[in-house]
Design an enzyme around this catalytic site. Structure first.
Site, mmCIF file in Angstrom:
data_model
loop_
_atom_site.group_PDB
_atom_site.id
_atom_site.type_symbol
_atom_site.label_atom_id
_atom_site.label_comp_id
_atom_site.label_asym_id
_atom_site.label_seq_id
_atom_site.Cartn_x
_atom_site.Cartn_y
_atom_site.Cartn_z
ATOM 1 N N CYS A 1 0.843 -1.195 0.000
ATOM 2 C CA CYS A 1 0.000 0.000 0.000
ATOM 3 C C CYS A 1 0.879 1.246 0.000
ATOM 4 C CB CYS A 1 -0.904 0.009 1.234
ATOM 5 S SG CYS A 1 -1.948 1.474 1.360
ATOM 6 N N THR B 1 -0.671 4.477 0.126
ATOM 7 C CA THR B 1 -1.571 5.578 0.463
ATOM 8 C C THR B 1 -0.869 6.670 1.255
ATOM 9 O OG1 THR B 1 -3.528 4.164 0.430
ATOM 10 C CG2 THR B 1 -3.683 6.186 1.726
#
Length: 356
Positions: free
Chosen positions: A168, A170
């Site tokens: 990830c 993000t």
């Protein structure tokens, strides 16, 4: 107390939960394979269920694939799986069709990257009204007040985690996230105040991290990278310089979005990595290592179980058992200290890799 009795007590990593809204009872080992399409496969579910672990099946299987799976599996396996869904209109139609076709399916995982929206809360209410007997896992969020809102809207177990996943990005792309251990500590406290549950999602790089999540109060711990790269995992098998690898990617990566949606939407950025992970063989070996680590954590901390059990019966017996039971669960035995280095990496570059 004999050695054998003590050993059996210390090996109790299975749990029994009664969910707040569905009223269903769950019994099993609350370690969960993520609903990524390279992890949450039917093959993974079959294998993990034999070990009493849980799998959230990824949301890209068709209705016909679900029907074929349900027709060829024993009903008991559905105690250890959940169907995953987004919150679009197409997701709703598919969810209702699968649940109608497979009445033995009793758990739903509502999965969005950002659980901080009225649309998501309203969708949980809609699912709860339509499926009152189903256990609902929903997320992701990272703060106590949002955990409470999702539980009151109908969720039984809230998924906690924004940005900690191994594939990830993000936190890099959006600058948004929350330290995972802190999030679990806060969210577990909020959920348990309402008799709800939480599932820590992401950030586990080894069995010790799974143990820490339980120690912080998580009722379930979801992992993606720990279950990737196996025979039962999705992703292409790649051979390079005599070694085998499997493709592994985040579900917000350009690889996943191009595969399932044709392209990355113009209004957003890719928030996931695509990597090749060393091929790891049968996932059963990883499960043994994982559960062994959790049991060792309980032994080191003096805990006999992950969580205290629900007690029903004579009030005086209950009070006595509460005093005993609560004091031996892992969260009551765990103390967290911030450190700058967790392990000694002196000889890591020279480590001999396991043979598969």
């Amino acid at each position: 107390m004999s050695y054998f009795v003590l050993r059996d007590l210390l090996s109790k990593v299975d749990r029994r939960y009664v969910f707040r809204n569905s009223k269903r009872t769950y019994t099993g080992i609350p370690v969960v394979a993520s609903n990524m399409d390279t992890v949450g496969t039917f093959e993974m579910a079959d294998t993990l269920a034999t070990n009493a672990l849980f799998t959230t099946i990824h949301k890209h299987y068709s209705i016909d694939e679900w029907k074929a799976y349900g027709a060829s599996r024993p009903e008991s396996i559905f105690d250890h799986i959940a169907i995953s869904s987004g919150i679009s209109e197409n997701d709703w139609h598919k969810l209702t069709a699968v649940c109608k076709a497979l009445p033995q399916l009793n758990a739903i995982c509502l999965d969005v990257a950002n659980g901080y929206s009225e649309v998501f809360v309203d969708f949980i209410r809609k699912v709860r009204e339509q499926f009152p007997r189903h256990t609902i896992f929903a997320g992701n969020v990272v703060t106590g007040e949002m955990v409470e809102e999702l539980i009151l809207a109908g969720a039984d177990c809230v998924k906690v985690g924004i940005g900690p996943g191994s594939v990830c990005t993000t936190r890099k792309k959006a600058g948004v996230g929350y330290p995972q251990l802190s999030a679990v500590l806060e969210c577990a406290d909020a959920a348990h105040g309402l008799n709800g549950h939480v599932m820590s999602d992401g950030g586990c790089t080894n069995p010790g991290d799974v143990a820490k999540a339980f120690g912080a109060g998580a009722d379930f711990v979801m992992a993606g990278g720990l279950f990737a790269g196996h025979d039962q995992s999705g992703g292409d098998l790649i051979e390079k310089d005599g070694r085998k690898f499997k493709l592994f990617y985040g579900m917000s990566s350009d690889t996943a979005m191009k595969k399932h949606h044709g392209s990355v939407a113009e209004y957003r950025a890719s928030e996931g990595k695509t990597i090749t992970i060393p091929y790891r063989g049968d996932v059963n070996n990883t499960v043994l290592d994982l559960l062994g680590g959790i049991r060792s954590a309980c032994t080191y901390t003096g805990a006999r179980k992950l969580k205290a059990k629900l007690l029903i019966g004579n009030i005086w017996k209950i009070l006595l058992l509460i005093l005993i039971d609560a004091s031996i669960e892992l969260p009551k035995r765990a103390t967290f200290i911030r450190v700058t280095q967790q392990t000694n990496e002196m000889y890591t570059p020279f480590e001999v890799p396991p043979k598969v």
